[in-house]
Design a protein around this motif. Structure first.
Motif, PDB file in Angstrom:
ATOM      1  N   SER A  15       0.800  -1.228   0.000  1.00 34.01           N
ATOM      2  CA  SER A  15       0.000   0.000   0.000  1.00 34.01           C
ATOM      3  C   SER A  15       0.820   1.259   0.000  1.00 34.01           C
ATOM      4  O   SER A  15       0.579   2.183   0.760  1.00 34.01           O
ATOM      5  CB  SER A  15      -0.920   0.044   1.213  1.00 34.01           C
ATOM      6  OG  SER A  15      -1.868  -0.916   1.044  1.00 34.01           O
ATOM      7  N   SER A  16       1.839   1.314  -0.850  1.00 35.04           N
ATOM      8  CA  SER A  16       2.635   2.535  -0.977  1.00 35.04           C
ATOM      9  C   SER A  16       1.713   3.686  -1.381  1.00 35.04           C
ATOM     10  O   SER A  16       1.844   4.798  -0.912  1.00 35.04           O
ATOM     11  CB  SER A  16       3.708   2.340  -2.039  1.00 35.04           C
ATOM     12  OG  SER A  16       3.094   1.860  -3.232  1.00 35.04           O
ATOM     13  N   SER A  17       0.722   3.355  -2.240  1.00 38.14           N
ATOM     14  CA  SER A  17      -0.168   4.424  -2.721  1.00 38.14           C
ATOM     15  C   SER A  17      -0.960   5.020  -1.559  1.00 38.14           C
ATOM     16  O   SER A  17      -1.008   6.233  -1.381  1.00 38.14           O
ATOM     17  CB  SER A  17      -1.125   3.844  -3.763  1.00 38.14           C
ATOM     18  OG  SER A  17      -1.635   2.608  -3.312  1.00 38.14           O
TER      19      SER A  17
ATOM     20  N   GLU B  70      -8.058   8.329  -3.326  1.00 39.68           N
ATOM     21  CA  GLU B  70      -7.311   7.312  -4.066  1.00 39.68           C
ATOM     22  C   GLU B  70      -8.133   6.816  -5.252  1.00 39.68           C
ATOM     23  O   GLU B  70      -7.603   6.467  -6.300  1.00 39.68           O
ATOM     24  CB  GLU B  70      -6.925   6.142  -3.161  1.00 39.68           C
ATOM     25  CG  GLU B  70      -6.046   5.158  -3.905  1.00 39.68           C
ATOM     26  CD  GLU B  70      -5.000   4.470  -3.044  1.00 39.68           C
ATOM     27  OE1 GLU B  70      -4.976   4.672  -1.821  1.00 39.68           O
ATOM     28  OE2 GLU B  70      -4.198   3.732  -3.627  1.00 39.68           O
TER      29      GLU B  70
ATOM     30  N   ASP C 170      -6.507  -0.215   3.010  1.00 41.09           N
ATOM     31  CA  ASP C 170      -5.145   0.324   3.049  1.00 41.09           C
ATOM     32  C   ASP C 170      -5.091   1.625   3.817  1.00 41.09           C
ATOM     33  O   ASP C 170      -4.212   1.844   4.646  1.00 41.09           O
ATOM     34  CB  ASP C 170      -4.653   0.588   1.626  1.00 41.09           C
ATOM     35  CG  ASP C 170      -4.805  -0.633   0.760  1.00 41.09           C
ATOM     36  OD1 ASP C 170      -4.667  -0.508  -0.444  1.00 41.09           O
ATOM     37  OD2 ASP C 170      -5.071  -1.706   1.319  1.00 41.09           O
TER      38      ASP C 170
ATOM     39  N   LYS D 174      -1.000  -2.206  -9.869  1.00 41.62           N
ATOM     40  CA  LYS D 174      -2.374  -2.311 -10.339  1.00 41.62           C
ATOM     41  C   LYS D 174      -2.661  -1.453 -11.551  1.00 41.62           C
ATOM     42  O   LYS D 174      -3.576  -1.712 -12.310  1.00 41.62           O
ATOM     43  CB  LYS D 174      -3.343  -1.974  -9.202  1.00 41.62           C
ATOM     44  CG  LYS D 174      -3.712  -3.195  -8.405  1.00 41.62           C
ATOM     45  CD  LYS D 174      -4.683  -2.838  -7.339  1.00 41.62           C
ATOM     46  CE  LYS D 174      -4.089  -1.764  -6.456  1.00 41.62           C
ATOM     47  NZ  LYS D 174      -2.743  -2.121  -5.988  1.00 41.62           N
TER      48      LYS D 174
HETATM   49 MG    MG Z   1      -1.577   0.232  -3.444  1.00 39.28          MG
END
Ligand code: MG
Ligand code: NG1
Length: 518
Positions: A164-166, A199, A210, A258
């Motif tokens: 879950s860097s995003s 997001e 996340d 993704k």
């Molecule tokens: Mg992610």
């Protein structure tokens, strides 16, 4: 619950990480001064997360059990005093070579344009900024445009790796914008909700696990995240154990970003589980599925609750006990087995006949929002995974909530039971949800052969990361096995540096926070 202001780095990181994190912090402040000629006003922090169990069920609105990890995104920020006209945002990154500096103006309208067709690292900041701007407009009727900022980013969450860097980037960005615009107390739930909406603006329709796992956690606990009747999270402390729970995260280095696999995989699964909910509602004569927070407006949880309301008159299914809920899930698994027998996927034509909708209507309603490419939809397998996975989350939660084991034997039994659930999840992901890959399967098999209690992919899958529950005295053996039989064999020229990033031992970490800079 408010986002805390950390007094020192030992409020955030485990003791054995404070020294290295202090070096990182000093470098961040020094580089900020070099880039912008002054000290930052504050630093906002949000960690990555590893999902311990509950995979691909958050967007089905079932509970999940992630934990925050040590890796995080730090944003050092100084606020421009507001001169009239557009406010400028300058973004630089300590990893200069990988992420080039960017500058953009926030127009007087305050609206931020995000071009989600490009994979721009600053898009995550922009999505946090637009979400925070929206929230600030709700809170203050006269709020229009965010102040300008100078920002230096330092992220240690490997991107595209299922950690879950995003979400870590979006949450730390939204937090920074809230603080830069003078919000002294920032409610964790508000921050998570705005991050989920943000997001989705950058094109990935995430479930919300996340962002919750990045913001809510307290040090040393897992997070039990629920999405109905609304988003809520509960810290679940790990029992005091003689041999502590060690989670080891191993990268497959199969790029699972993704934005690349999404059109084919991730969003296809969202469509399949949504269609499964619609078909099941039809089969069991449920006239109208309640619309809910599912990415396409209905979910398997919505079907689940509607089924028990209509068949057993349970008005508010969110109040039944965990044991009763588990029994309900078990009965749904048996029903799928009987009523959704078709192994090969359902065609559009079959869906149209079952749902009594034209193919065009189905495509417009459920296959346009996120582009997908598929001729068949495996409703049976996806629904069996989702209901089975929701049961395993409850079982895992119950094991964590029992009183702590009183001796070594009970301790080992608990770890074995937790590990067995993780192994079952891996089998279900591989065989039913089909979001594993040969590399992840191999990492799991190698870890188990070297003594891991439980091994599974974590995050979306199709590559990215795996997570393993390993006895503390077996960690080195598991690492050795991976290095010799996976990493050096598949990536013979891998550098020491890269190998260090490959395997991360992680204890349950703390969530988002702000740090003042003196
Ligand atoms: Mg992610
Ligand atoms: P990762 O791959 O860690 O970003 C994704 C989703 C989660 C959840 C998991 C599967 C996004 C941003 N996150 O996690 O919501 O659905 O897959 O359990 O898409």
């Amino acid at each position: 619950m408010e986002v805390p202001i950390a007094k020192s780095l030992s409020d955030i990181y485990p003791q054995d990480a404070v020294e290295s994190q202090t070096r990182r912090w000093n470098n961040l402040i020094k580089t900020f001064k070099e880039s912008y000629g002054k000290l930052p006003d504050f630093v906002s922090r949000s960690p990555g997360r590893v999902n311990i169990i509950g995979e691909h069920i958050d967007y089905c609105l079932y509970e999940v059990l992630p934990m925050a990890i040590e890796a995080d995104v730090l944003l050092a920020v100084s606020v421009h005093d507001q001169e009239p006209g557009p406010s400028t945002v300058r973004l630089t990154n300590v990893h200069q070579q990988k992420f080039e500096s960017k500058e953009f103006d926030i127009p007087d309208t305050g609206d931020v344009h995000i071009d989600s067709s490009t994979l721009e690292w600053t898009n995550y900041f922009k999505s946090g900024l637009s979400g925070a701007t929206e929230l600030l407009r709700k809170k203050r009727k006269d709020f229009q445009q965010s102040v300008g900022m100078n920002i230096l980013a330092d992220g240690t969450v490997p991107s595209g790796g299922g950690l879950s860097s995003s979400a870590a980037f979006v949450c730390s960005s939204a937090l920074a914008v809230m603080r830069a615009n003078g919000e002294a107390k920032i409610d964790k739930k508000e921050l998570v909700e705005l991050a989920i909406v943000s997001e989705r603006a950058v094109g990935v329709n995430s479930g919300g696990m996340d962002q919750s796992a990045s913001v809510f956690p307290l040090q040393g606990s897992a997070l039990y995240v629920s999405f109905v009747p609304e988003l809520s999270a509960k810290n679940v402390a790990f029992p005091e154990l003689k041999s502590p729970l060690v989670f080891v995260i191993a990268q497959s280095f199969v790029a699972a970003d993704k934005h690349v696999t999404a059109p084919v995989c991730y969003n296809l699964r969202v469509v399949e589980v949504t269609l499964a909910a619609l078909v099941l509602a039809r089969i069991f004569g449920i006239k109208q599925l309640p619309s809910d927070a599912g990415p396409l407006g209905v979910s398997l949880r919505g079907f689940h609750d509607a089924y028990f309301q209509e068949k057993e008159g349970i008005k508010n299914n969110h109040t039944v006990s965990k044991a009763e809920f588990r029994d309900q899930l078990q009965s749904l698994v048996e029903k799928i087995d009987h009523y959704l027998p078709q192994e090969e996927g359902y065609t559009r034509q079959q869906l149209s006949e079952i749902l009594g909708m034209s193919i065009d209507e189905i495509e417009t309603k459920y296959m346009k929002k996120f582009p997908i490419r598929a001729d068949r939809f495996k409703l049976r397998q996806r629904a069996l995974h989702v209901f089975g996975e929701a049961i395993r989350v409850l079982q895992f939660y119950e094991h964590l909530s029992t009183n702590p084991p009183k001796d070594e034997k009970e301790n080992a039994e608990l770890l074995k039971a937790l590990g067995a659930l993780m192994n079952d999840t891996q089998d279900s992901c591989r065989d039913l949800f089909e979001n594993s890959c040969p590399e992840l399967d191999e990492l799991c098999q190698l870890a188990r052969s070297a003594g891991a209690y439980g091994s599974r992919l974590t995050g979306a899958g199709w590559g990215g990361c795996s997570v393993h529950l390993v006895p503390i005295d077996k960690v080195d053996k598991v690492k050795r096995k991976w290095v010799d039989e996976y990493y050096l064999r598949r990536f013979p020229d891998m550098t020491e540096e890269k190998l260090k990033e490959a395997i991360v031992v992680s204890k349950p970490g703390s969530g988002s926070c702000l740090l003042e800079v003196h």
